[in-house]
Each structure stands twice: as C-alpha cells, then as structure tokens.
Design an enzyme around this catalytic site. Structure first.
Site, PDB file in Angstrom:
ATOM      1  N   LYS A 125     -17.653  -0.316   5.944  1.00 61.62           N
ATOM      2  CA  LYS A 125     -18.087  -1.330   4.978  1.00 61.62           C
ATOM      3  C   LYS A 125     -19.598  -1.315   4.757  1.00 61.62           C
ATOM      4  O   LYS A 125     -20.074  -1.493   3.623  1.00 61.62           O
ATOM      5  CB  LYS A 125     -17.627  -2.716   5.423  1.00 61.62           C
ATOM      6  N   PHE A 173     -11.674  -6.698  14.293  1.00 59.62           N
ATOM      7  CA  PHE A 173     -10.573  -7.144  13.438  1.00 59.62           C
ATOM      8  C   PHE A 173     -10.273  -6.101  12.369  1.00 59.62           C
ATOM      9  O   PHE A 173     -11.155  -5.623  11.663  1.00 59.62           O
ATOM     10  CB  PHE A 173     -10.959  -8.480  12.781  1.00 59.62           C
ATOM     11  N   GLN A 174      -9.031  -5.734  12.266  1.00 57.05           N
ATOM     12  CA  GLN A 174      -8.516  -4.768  11.293  1.00 57.05           C
ATOM     13  C   GLN A 174      -9.168  -3.394  11.429  1.00 57.05           C
ATOM     14  O   GLN A 174      -9.413  -2.691  10.445  1.00 57.05           O
ATOM     15  CB  GLN A 174      -8.653  -5.287   9.858  1.00 57.05           C
ATOM     16  N   MET A 227      24.714   9.123   2.144  1.00 57.50           N
ATOM     17  CA  MET A 227      24.593  10.407   2.836  1.00 57.50           C
ATOM     18  C   MET A 227      24.839  10.250   4.329  1.00 57.50           C
ATOM     19  O   MET A 227      25.403  11.140   4.976  1.00 57.50           O
ATOM     20  CB  MET A 227      23.205  11.011   2.589  1.00 57.50           C
ATOM     21  N   GLU A 263       0.813  -1.219   0.000  1.00 57.50           N
ATOM     22  CA  GLU A 263       0.000   0.000   0.000  1.00 57.50           C
ATOM     23  C   GLU A 263       0.847   1.270   0.000  1.00 57.50           C
ATOM     24  O   GLU A 263       0.405   2.302  -0.524  1.00 57.50           O
ATOM     25  CB  GLU A 263      -0.940   0.007   1.205  1.00 57.50           C
TER      26      GLU A 263
END
Length: 576
Positions: A163, A113-114, A484, A51
């Site tokens: 949802k 959940f999630q 760097m 993602e």
C-alpha cells in the site's frame, strides 16, 4: 517529465499498455489505486461480486480476444480468492495479469491484518510474479508482466503491490517503457528448418497420418495455417478439448474431438495411425489414456513453443520448438517446394478406413434419442447449435457432463469461440467467463452451457450482469445431480451415489427473476425449440433457461481406464 504517484502509475501503465477492462473488487490495501481509477476515463472497471469471478472474467476475455485479461484485488482474502482462477489460467496457458494489494512494506512478515504472502502462495501456478519494492519501478514491472504473460507459452503473472508504494501524496517521474528485455527469457520466434525438413519427409512417407491439434493452435493464432496444411495434405484432423475451433468442426476432414470422451472415429484413427503430427498439444492424460499403449505404430512429430512440453509424457521422433504459426508457414513452403505429398493410393485406403469407422457408429457422436418423452442433453446442444448457427456465437461452459456434450455436439468452425476450463476443470468458470466475452463482444451471441451444480458456484455474478447489461444466455442442463460424478459412480462403484444428488435446488426461474433477469423452465421436448428461439430473440435481456434433462444419460464414448486410445465404452452395455 510527468510526475505521478504510485497509484496513478499503476493505472496509467495499464492504460498505456492498452488495457480496456479491469475486473476487480476494492479493499483497504488498494484504495489509493481505486482512487486513481476514479480519476481517469481510459479504462473501464467492472465490479464483480467475488474475486474468483474477476479472474474468470479476465480469463474469458483473454481466451476470446487473445489479449491478456487484468484482475485487480486487495490483500489477504481478496488475493487468496483469486487462486482458483489463476490456476485455471495457468493450466490452460491463458495470458493474464493479476494485480494484488499488499500490506505496507514495513509490515510485511508481521502478520498484519489481511496479510498473506501472495507471491509465495501463487508461485506454483503463475508464469512469474513480482513484489514491487519501489514506486519508481511500477511502469517497468507492469511492462514486464504483460510481456511475460503473452509471449512464449502464455500464462498468468502476479504483481503484488504494498500500500505504501501507491501513496498518492508522493510523486515520481513517469515514463512507460516501449520495450522490455529480460536477460534469462528469450522465447523462440521460429522453428529449426532442419527439424521441419525431417518432419516433412516423415509426412511424405506416411500411409496413415493424422493431425492432432490442440489449444496451442488457438493461442498461437495458427488456425489459418493449420487449415491450409491439413487441406493441402488431405489428411484427417482431430482436436483436443482446448483445440476445438482451431480447425473447422463442420469440415469433412474433421473426425471429431479425441480422448477420454472423443469420437470413436478419432480415437480409432489415432490408435492405428503410422504418423501423428501433434501441433500445440501436451499429450494430456485425458487424451492419451495409458501412455505405454499410446499409438504404438506411430512416428510422432511434436510442434510446441514450450520445449518443456515436448517429450514430457510421450517421446517425439521429431521435436520442433517454435511458434506454431511460424513453424506451419515454413512447413507449408517446404511441402510446396518439394512438390510431393503423401502417396495417393495409401491416402485413399486410409480415408476408406476412416469412413468405415465413422459409418460404424452412424456419425461422430450418435446417441439414443429415447421415446421423446424426456429431454436428452445431446438434443439441447443440437438445438442450441441450430438456433445460433450462422451467427458469431461464443459458447462458454462449466465442467462436467454438460461440458462434454457441448464439446461433442456443437461444431466450432472458428477459433476462440469455445471457452472452457480444460486443465484444471473449474466448476463456476462458465458464467463469469461468458461475462468477460460479452463485455468485449456486445453484438455477438454469448451462451453459457452449465449444470445446476456448477452454476451455483458463482451465481452471485447475475448481479454483476444486471449492473453492466451483460445479456448472455444461460443453458442450464439440470439433471438434479452431479452428473459426471454419478456416471463414474455408475461405472466404477456399482451405482453407489455417495453425495452426488442435488436434493435441494432453488427455483432457478424465480432466482433469475430476483436478480432482474428472465427465467424459463423447460421440461417438455416439444417446447425446446420455440423456447430457445424466444430466449435468443431477447437481445437486451439475460435469459436463464433451466432445462430438465434425463438424469440417467451418460457421456459416450468413454475410454476404458489404463487401455489404449481405441479402448472405449460406447454405451452402458457396449464396449470396443
């Protein structure tokens, strides 16, 4: 009136907004929306492998096209994986809309959940965020999100959708708004004529003026106006890292990038200027060095669309709030009406000084080519420019020495061609950003300049490149270290290289080949030109060029901490 489910409303709203591509990764909270995507043909969905890459692809698309990029992710880890990409866009004022799935409305706050509070987590790094509570509101929310993302000072907007709001079994009236109004949000559409008049008077009185232009010129689509103004006044122009390409990099009035790794000429000109016309900049610490010592002789005119940016770190003598293109148009008209410019004698003297600074160093960014036995990173970028010059080429980069070498040695003559993470400094940005650009400009050359540390942060997207025929060229400046970091460790920690060596690296050629692409390894300076020409001749293949460069090379100039702009290290042993 047409009846649509919440999921179909999301997709139809995006199509009605003119969205071409969505970059995303499906999950349970978004399956209704993904089903709606499957049943339409107006929008192309790109399946990334992580993602974070979705947000960087959307970001790259936005920087190259000027239009908002769109990322689509599920709840929980899908949403949190976008945070780095959202922060990257926020720091550089990039228009983006992130649509995240959320658990059903009735379960928000139950640790389902999630479940994560995406609105709360992202709040410090977005321009605005929405939690959709009714399916009927989806068209208006999407319209507001795009309006906010791309007007005023652009930025990312999050739309979090539970949802149940997208349930495909429930239908509602659908109408996409043509316009939107937000009572408390009214970005300026023009600058104050009186303030612009004061600025013009200061410009005409100046003896040592400099135009200091940043990313706001590119975001504001004002490169044409900037170029016209600079050439009308015949004054030196310097760009920030984000502003490169806003003024033609090969033009004789361009004195190079300024700031921490800016040119000797640009930093000297800024320090000694008596007038600075700052356009679309925020006086970032990577430009100013110690703000208490910043340009002590200069009057400052500051033009920006965001009033919060003006006088935030450096006080402006003449602040002008407004869109850069509109302000510069008015400024040019006022200069033409008065018929007077900067005094020619003073200007001639100033240009003589500018040329002396340029000649002192033998150019904007001179370097020691060495004995020719080992490749210098500067040489690689110069060769890249030589091979791609004259073509409509886009260059993305990751973050580190390779980024600075690309900024210094690749002259950008057009806006939106230099795509990099400036404010946040995000390693892993370059590859997915290049993918977003290539998808939108399939006939243009797109090259990602990276390092062996940065490229591994999103290297899984080589799989996405194969799936969608994104035939970019990857220029990996491989110095077997976090370059760097080691430069700073050399300069400030007596070369104590704490965890900055890459002791175990993959065979990048075999790795590229395993993903179905072409790999090249170049270590011999004599082979560089021909190898790069071959890579760019392979129009239908992604080519990963693993180029072995001098691990001891540093980026110079480098401003000396807490000094003024002209306090610089010029090499490992020489300083101003």
């Amino acid at each position: 009136m047409e009846q649509l489910s919440g999921a179909d409303m999301v997709v139809r709203s995006l199509a009605d907004e003119g969205v071409e591509y969505i970059y995303g990764y499906p999950g349970g909270a978004l399956l209704h929306v993904y089903d709606a995507l499957f049943r339409q043909e107006a929008i192309t969905h790109i399946l990334v492998r992580h993602e974070q890459a979705a947000t960087h692809m959307a970001d790259g698309y936005a920087r190259a096209t000027g239009k908002p990029g769109v990322a689509l992710v599920t709840s929980g880890p899908g949403a949190t994986n976008t945070i780095t990409g959202i922060a990257t866009a926020y720091m550089d004022s990039i228009p983006m809309v992130i649509i995240s799935g959320q658990v059903p409305s009735a379960f928000i706050g139950s640790d389902m959940f999630q479940e994560v509070d995406m609105v709360g987590i992202s709040r410090p790094i977005v321009k605005h965020s929405f939690l959709v509570k009714r399916a009927e509101d989806i068209p208006e929310v999407i319209k507001k999100a795009f309006y906010l993302a791309q007007t005023g000072r652009p930025g990312p907007v999050v739309v979090d959708i539970p949802k149940d709001i997208t349930d495909i079994s429930k239908k509602y009236d659908y109408q996409y708004p043509e316009t939107v109004q937000l009572r408390s949000y009214n970005p300026p559409t023009k600058g104050h004529k009186g303030q612009i008049r004061k600025a013009v008077e200061l410009i005409q009185q100046a003896k040592k003026p400099v135009i200091y232009a940043g990313g706001g010129v590119i975001l504001g689509k004002a490169s044409e106006q900037l170029t016209a103004l600079a050439q009308k006044l015949n004054v030196p122009v310097t760009n920030t890292l984000m502003g490169l390409g806003g003024y033609p990099g090969s033009d004789k009035q361009f004195v190079g990038m300024l700031g921490m790794h800016g040119s000797y000429c640009a930093n000297q000109a800024m320090h000694h200027a008596d007038l600075i016309l700052a356009i679309g900049v925020r006086f970032d610490d990577r430009v100013t060095n110690n703000t208490s010592k910043f340009c002590p002789e200069a009057k400052i005119i500051h033009i920006d669309i965001d009033p919060a940016s003006i006088s935030k770190t450096v006080p402006a003598d003449v602040p002008i709030v407004g869109p850069v293109d509109a302000v510069l148009d008015t400024m040019i008209r006022q200069i033409e009406e008065t018929g007077t410019g900067i005094g020619q004698e003073a200007l001639d003297s100033w240009w003589r000084q500018i040329h002396e600074w340029r000649e002192e160093r033998g150019g904007l960014f001179p370097y020691d080519p060495g004995d020719g036995k080992i490749l210098k990173p500067q040489q690689v970028i110069e060769t890249l420019y030589e091979v791609t010059k004259g073509q409509d080429t886009y260059i993305t980069s990751d973050v580190g020495q390779h980024q600075m070498f690309a900024a210094q040695y690749y002259p950008f003559d057009k806006p939106n061609r230099w795509i990099n993470s400036g404010g946040l400094g995000t390693m892993g940005f370059g590859l997915p950003a290049a993918m977003g650009v290539k998808l939108s400009f399939p006939d243009s050359q797109v090259a990602c300049v990276t390092g062996e540390g940065s490229i591994q942060m999103n290297i899984q997207e080589l799989s996405t490149c194969l799936q969608y025929d994104l035939n970019i060229k990857i220029i990996n400046l491989n110095n077997q270290s976090l370059g760097m970091i080691q430069q700073w460790q050399d300069m400030q920690y007596r070369s104590r290289y704490a965890h900055s060596y890459m002791e175990s690296l993959p065979d990048f050629v075999k790795l590229a080949e395993s993903y179905g692409h072409v790999g090249m390894k170049i270590a011999d300076p004599a082979m560089l030109q021909s190898a790069m020409e071959e890579a760019f001749s392979l129009k239908d293949r992604l080519v990963f060029m693993d180029i072995q460069v001098d691990p001891s090379e540093h980026v110079y100039p480098m401003q000396i901490k807490d000094g003024h702009m002209a306090d610089m290290w010029l090499s490992k042993t020489e300083r101003t």
